[in-house]
Every structure is written in C-alpha cells, then in structure tokens.
Motif scaffolding. Structure first.
Motif, short mmCIF file in Angstrom:
data_model
loop_
_atom_site.label_atom_id
_atom_site.label_comp_id
_atom_site.label_asym_id
_atom_site.label_seq_id
_atom_site.Cartn_x
_atom_site.Cartn_y
_atom_site.Cartn_z
N THR A 52 0.84 -1.18 0.00
CA THR A 52 0.00 0.00 0.00
C THR A 52 0.87 1.23 0.00
N SER A 53 0.66 2.11 -0.96
CA SER A 53 1.36 3.38 -0.99
C SER A 53 0.47 4.45 -0.40
N THR A 54 0.99 5.19 0.58
CA THR A 54 0.18 6.23 1.22
C THR A 54 0.61 7.62 0.80
N THR A 55 1.53 7.69 -0.20
CA THR A 55 2.08 8.99 -0.55
C THR A 55 1.29 9.67 -1.66
N VAL A 56 0.70 8.90 -2.57
CA VAL A 56 0.01 9.49 -3.70
C VAL A 56 -1.38 8.88 -3.80
N PRO A 57 -2.44 9.65 -3.57
CA PRO A 57 -3.78 9.07 -3.51
C PRO A 57 -4.20 8.31 -4.75
N ASP A 58 -3.87 8.80 -5.96
CA ASP A 58 -4.34 8.10 -7.13
C ASP A 58 -3.63 6.77 -7.31
N ARG A 59 -2.45 6.59 -6.70
CA ARG A 59 -1.79 5.29 -6.73
C ARG A 59 -2.57 4.30 -5.87
N GLU A 60 -3.11 4.77 -4.73
CA GLU A 60 -3.96 3.90 -3.92
C GLU A 60 -5.16 3.45 -4.72
N GLU A 61 -5.74 4.37 -5.44
CA GLU A 61 -6.91 4.06 -6.25
C GLU A 61 -6.57 3.01 -7.30
N THR A 62 -5.42 3.19 -7.94
CA THR A 62 -4.99 2.25 -8.96
C THR A 62 -4.79 0.86 -8.37
N SER A 63 -4.06 0.78 -7.26
CA SER A 63 -3.79 -0.52 -6.65
C SER A 63 -5.08 -1.24 -6.27
N ARG A 64 -5.99 -0.52 -5.65
CA ARG A 64 -7.26 -1.11 -5.23
C ARG A 64 -8.07 -1.57 -6.44
N PHE A 65 -8.07 -0.74 -7.48
CA PHE A 65 -8.83 -1.07 -8.70
C PHE A 65 -8.28 -2.35 -9.34
N LEU A 66 -6.96 -2.43 -9.45
CA LEU A 66 -6.35 -3.60 -10.08
C LEU A 66 -6.65 -4.87 -9.30
N GLU A 67 -6.56 -4.78 -7.99
CA GLU A 67 -6.79 -5.96 -7.17
C GLU A 67 -8.25 -6.41 -7.24
N GLU A 68 -9.16 -5.46 -7.16
CA GLU A 68 -10.58 -5.81 -7.13
C GLU A 68 -11.09 -6.28 -8.48
N ARG A 69 -10.62 -5.65 -9.56
CA ARG A 69 -11.19 -5.95 -10.87
C ARG A 69 -10.47 -7.08 -11.59
N PHE A 70 -9.17 -7.22 -11.37
CA PHE A 70 -8.40 -8.16 -12.16
C PHE A 70 -7.66 -9.21 -11.34
N GLY A 71 -7.94 -9.26 -10.05
CA GLY A 71 -7.43 -10.35 -9.23
C GLY A 71 -5.93 -10.37 -9.09
N ARG A 72 -5.30 -9.22 -9.15
CA ARG A 72 -3.85 -9.18 -8.99
C ARG A 72 -3.47 -7.91 -8.25
N ASN A 73 -2.30 -7.93 -7.69
CA ASN A 73 -1.81 -6.77 -6.96
C ASN A 73 -0.65 -6.17 -7.76
N LEU A 74 -0.89 -5.08 -8.42
CA LEU A 74 0.11 -4.48 -9.29
C LEU A 74 0.13 -2.98 -9.03
N ASP A 75 0.72 -2.61 -7.94
CA ASP A 75 0.79 -1.20 -7.56
C ASP A 75 1.81 -0.51 -8.46
N VAL A 76 1.35 0.44 -9.26
CA VAL A 76 2.26 1.08 -10.21
C VAL A 76 3.36 1.87 -9.52
N SER A 77 3.19 2.18 -8.24
CA SER A 77 4.25 2.90 -7.54
C SER A 77 5.49 2.03 -7.33
N PHE A 78 5.37 0.71 -7.54
CA PHE A 78 6.51 -0.19 -7.43
C PHE A 78 7.41 -0.14 -8.66
N VAL A 79 6.88 0.25 -9.79
CA VAL A 79 7.53 -0.04 -11.06
C VAL A 79 8.85 0.71 -11.22
#
Length: 599
Positions: free
Chosen positions: A206-233
């Motif tokens: 979980t990234s707490t520094t950039v709100p839209d990254r949180e949104e992205t991570s949650r969206f990816l996990e809920e919709r596509f069954g994977r955890n792919l936080d773009v803040s890691f890349v």
C-alpha cells in the motif's frame, strides 16, 4: 529430479513459463518438423518462437470484435513498434499480402471513469492485421526483434478489452507517449533473497504517498485479481539497473527517495562515470540487440555491420535484414581478425562489430582487446552480448561501446519472465550520439508486471552464480573424463581461454553453460533421452536444462552451421543449482546408459 511430460511448461504449472518440455530426441525433431503429436501437445514455448496462448486468445477476440475473422493479427505494445513491423513486411511480402495489411490501435476509453486508475500503466495494444498468407512475414518480425507483446501484458489488456476499458482508437495519428509516466515508489520492498527460498509472487503493498496510486492498486486488485501497484515499477527498474551495473547489493533496502548517483561510482564494471540512465531495459534480450543496432544506425548512419563469431540465430538475422547488411565471421578466430583488419586497411568501413562473450554454443571468446584497438583505429562500434558469461563472472564494458544481455536467462533464473538490457559506455566516442538517438528513439515497452517479477527474481543473482559455476566445473570434468565424448566446449579450457581470462573478474567463474559432442549420434540420442533433467529450450535457469541445441536453433541450416565447427548432434547443458554430487550422478547415469544402450 522431476519428470516433465511432452509439451508441459518448464517450470511446470507456470502460466508464463519461458521453456517447454521436449523430453526425447524424437520430440525435438518432431517439433522442428511441425508434427502434431508434438506441437499439439505444447502448452507453451519459448516466447519469441511460440505465440503464448493468452496472446493468441486476445488476437482472436480482437479480430472477432472488428469483424475480421479469418485474418491473422500480431500484437505489439505501441504504435511505433507496429509501424516498424509494417515497414518490414512491406519490404518483403508480395503485393497481395501488403495490400491486406491493416493496423489497429487499442487505447484506454477516455469516457469510462475507471480508465483514470489505469493511466500509470499505459496499457496499449497495436494489432497488425493481414491475410493468412502473411503470417510468416509477421512472425519473422516478431521472432527476430523481440518487439511483440509479453504474455502478461496481453493477459492484462485482454481483461480490459473484454470489460470495455480498451477500445479502438479512431484517431491513429495521435502521438503516443514514448514511455510510461514515472511514479514515486513505496518505502521498501519486503522480500529478501535466498538461494533456496520459494518462488516469488507479487505481494500486496500500500502506498500512502500518492492518492491516485492507492486508487490504482485497489482497482487492479478488485477488478483483475492481482496486486500491481504502479508505484513499485520505477523503483524496481532502478534496482534492476543498479544490479546490472554491479552497484546494488541484493539485500539493499529500496526506498522511494532517489539513490545518489555517486553510489554508481563503486560499480563492478570498472567505469566510474557510469550512470543509471546509461542502462536501458527491454522486454527481451533479442530486443536489446535489435535496439542496439537501431541506435547505431540512428547515431552513425547506414553502414554494414560485422557479426563476429558463430551467433545466436536471430542476432545474425537482425544484422542481415535490418539496414544494409553485414559481414559474417563464423569462427571468431585470430585469422578472422586478420581478414577483417585487411579489409579495414583497404578502406572498408563498418557500423559496428557484434559478438558474444562467450559464444553460443561453442563457448569460445573473441579477442576483445584486439577488437577494441581496431575499433578505435578504424572507427566502428563494438557491441558485446555478455549473456552467457554474465557480469558476475566477466567484465566486458571497458572493451565495448554497448553491452547487451538477456535478463531472461541467469539474471532471472526462475524461467518465468523475459527481459533484456543494454548499457551505453559513457567513455565511448559514440556516447553522445547514442544518447541523442535514445531521447527520441527509445521506447520503454517493458510491461510493469514483468518488471516486478524480474526485480524479485534477480535479488539473489550473485549468490546463485557461485553455486552454478561450481556445479558446471564439476560436470565439465565428468564429460572430459568419459570416453564417449568427442569434444567438450567450456570457457575454462579451450583455445580461447586466455581471452576469457582477460575479462574474468576477481572471484568469478566460467558460467553455467557446457556443450558436448559424442563420437556417434546414437550415443548422443541415448544420452539425451536418458538424462534425468528438464529438457527444453532456453538457458540460465535455476534448474539444470538440457537441449539438443543445434537441432532447435539451426534445423533448417545444419550443413551451414557445421562449416563453423557446430556439430548437428551437439548437446548443450545449462547447469542449475542442484546439489553438486546429485547433479554429477545424474550425468554419470545418463553416460552409462549411452555407453551400454548404444552399442
């Protein structure tokens, strides 16, 4: 050792595996002949040769969606890549095929509010479509360049397409971004490296520094069954690059703060002014070679290249088919260098000299010191592929203008992700021109999920190399002592070993690749069928992998290959991390079968 069925992925039950089981000599021949009992059983294959089933499924759905059933589609990550493919086909295909060419671009639907959460990933697909007769031309481009989409990108984008989040772009002339927007990273990664640890997986962060990254991570996990936080890349890319430079210990904590460039000064490459942005990442090793060649053409103009030494198959194809062609020296000998020098003295000029160190599959090493002297005197670039030697064992950057490597191999080890790299030597006379080309000509098409797997896999790279080096030397000794063996190829003790030693780093070894030739073909067949290892294409895996390499790489040109001492029945062994005594016993047992079963 595990048993692998014909056509099973290697590693087994791995959706994005890089290799496939061809457990008998006959199965390898059947694969090359396109026999259905082999090809029809394959769940996967080496990604540049076998189009992954997730990519096939996505291409099929695209064609059905646009009403083009009966045609073929090859999928690429960006518009620019698709345009290069089309240009390649137009130069080679008959007019009827060329007239059927069509390019379709899929982009995020700007109207769909869910698209916002995906922009950081830049999920795009460009499909090159043509008549079935054009399949072979498109496949050539796909195979030679490594420019095709990865299976993970295809799988992810297919989900978007089915959910209506990717749509056909009606304005194909709209410029696409050259690379995904950089993202700030989290405070740290969680996994440490271990030789014997379980296989890595992408874990939820979980990234707490950039709100839209949180949104992205949650969206990816809920919709596509994977955890792919773009803040890691971006932190993962940085870690990979510093690992390639030898400037980052595998257990180093990664932070979201930029790492000072001065830390690159202590790299193991012997180039104190090397910077992180001198290292470029690609979705495949061959794509790194292809783009190194593109960069030289862009920086220096249209000159022929030199392919020095017997090459991996697609390197030579790239130099022959893209640009004005090449001169081929298949032996990488001093006599070959004498001939090249005579041509240079007579006034011929070349774009660059491409070589492998060591070469595949004969493990011979060119004289890089002499090549460097000639390059400085006669103004050509030197591109060295260090994949087999690996930078943990050798340092070739001081001799090269560009160093390329397939990260798919020993750098990853897990045989479940592709990748490649290229280093621009900052001390090269072509450095400024190469960097100028890269500012507009380089596209970062390395899919984020692949990046994250590669970063995790490579954390224990240095410690794995030590065990692989030791295992390979022990196995090499077994072959050298056996009366069935006609020739053993290994960098430690061949006619070019002095060239290897000149580049060997303190404490380095001789790598994990060995090639052997038996006195008789029936001995080779009996040995291969009996050896209790994984058997399939690729190399550099954490487990030992055996292959009748020449059959697979040069089946249509065996006579040509034999001119350069490459025996059609050569067997190549990529040595893994097994217990040394155990893996030695495996090869001794197979040699026993070959001796008594082939008489």
């Amino acid at each position: 050792m595990p048993a692998f069925n014909l056509g099973e992925s290697i590693p087994p039950h791995t959706e994005h595996a890089v290799s496939v089981s061809l457990p008998t000599w006959r199965a390898n021949v059947g694969y090359e002949e396109g026999e259905d009992w082999v090809v029809g059983s394959m769940t996967t294959g080496y990604p540049r040769f076998f189009i992954h089933r997730s990519i096939q499924a996505f291409a099929k759905d695209i064609l059905e969606k646009i009403g083009k059933k009966g045609l073929v589609a090859f999928l690429f990550p960006t518009r620019q890549v698709a345009a290069r493919c089309v240009s390649f086909v137009k130069l080679r295909a008959p007019p009827a095929i060329v007239s059927s060419l069509e390019v379709l671009h899929l982009v995020l639907d700007p109207v769909n509010p869910q698209s916002k959460a995906l922009r950081g990933l830049s999920p795009s697909i460009s499909a090159v479509i043509c008549s079935p007769e054009g399949f072979g031309f498109l496949k050539q481009y796909w195979q030679h360049t490594g420019d095709g989409v990865s299976s993970r990108r295809a799988e992810f984008c297919h989900s978007l397409f089915k959910d209506g989040l990717l749509r056909v772009d009606e304005s194909p002339n709209t410029a696409a971004p050259m690379s995904p927007k950089p993202c700030r990273g989290p405070r740290r990664y969680q996994r440490g490296g271990s030789l014997d640890a379980g296989k890595p997986s992408i874990t939820s962060q979980t990234s707490t520094t950039v709100p839209d990254r949180e949104e992205t991570s949650r969206f990816l996990e809920e919709r596509f069954g994977r955890n792919l936080d773009v803040s890691f890349v971006e932190p993962a890319k940085s870690a990979i690059k510093r690992r390639i430079a030898g400037a980052l210990r595998s257990d180093r904590e990664l932070t979201s703060s930029p790492v000072p460039e001065k830390e690159m000064e202590s790299n193991t490459r012997g180039v104190v002014n090397l910077r992180e942005d001198d290292i470029y990442l690609f979705p495949a090793g061959m794509n790194a070679i292809f783009n190194a060649h593109r960069a030289l053409l862009g920086a220096r103009g249209g000159l022929k290249s030199v392919n020095f030494g017997f090459p991996y198959v697609d390197t030579l194809k790239i130099l022959e088919k893209f640009g004005p062609g090449c001169v081929f020296y298949g032996n990488a000998s001093e006599a070959d260098l004498d001939d090249l020098e005579a041509r240079l003295k007579a006034g011929e000029r070349f774009l660059g000299l491409f070589c492998e160190f060591p070469g595949n599959p004969l493990l011979t090493c060119p004289n890089l010191a002499r090549i460097r002297e000639m390059a400085d005197k006669y103004d050509f670039a030197v591109v060295v592929d260090e994949t087999i030697g690996t930078f943990a064992n050798i340092n070739v950057l001081p001799f090269a203008d560009i160093v390329v490597s397939s990260l798919t191999k020993i750098f990853s080890g897990d045989c479940n992700v592709m990748g490649g790299s290229a280093i621009f030597n900052p001390n090269s006379r072509y450095y400024s021109a190469l960097k100028d080309f890269a500012r507009t000509g380089y596209e970062d098409t390395y899919w984020p999920e692949d990046v994250m797997f590669m970063e995790r896999n490579s954390r224990d790279f240095a410690s794995r190399i030590e065990r692989i080096n030791a295992n390979a030397e022990a196995i090499c000794d077994v072959f050298r002592e056996n009366k069935l063996i006609k020739a053993v190829f290994y960098p430690r003790d061949n006619e070019s070993s002095a060239n290897y030693e000149a580049c060997k780093v303190p404490g380095g070894g001789y790598g994990g690749l060995i090639s052997v030739v038996f006195h008789r073909k029936e001995q080779a067949v009996a040995f291969y069928d009996a050896v209790d290892t994984a058997k399939g294409p690729s190399l550099g895996t954490n487990f030992t992998l055996t292959s009748p390499y020449v059959l697979l790489a040069h089946y249509q040109e065996l006579e040509w290959a034999s001119q350069f001492g490459v025996d059609p029945d050569l067997i190549r062994i990529s040595v893994g991390l097994e217990d040394t005594a155990d893996i030695v016993n495996v090869f001794q047992a197979a040699l026993h079968v070959a001796e008594h079963g082939s008489q």
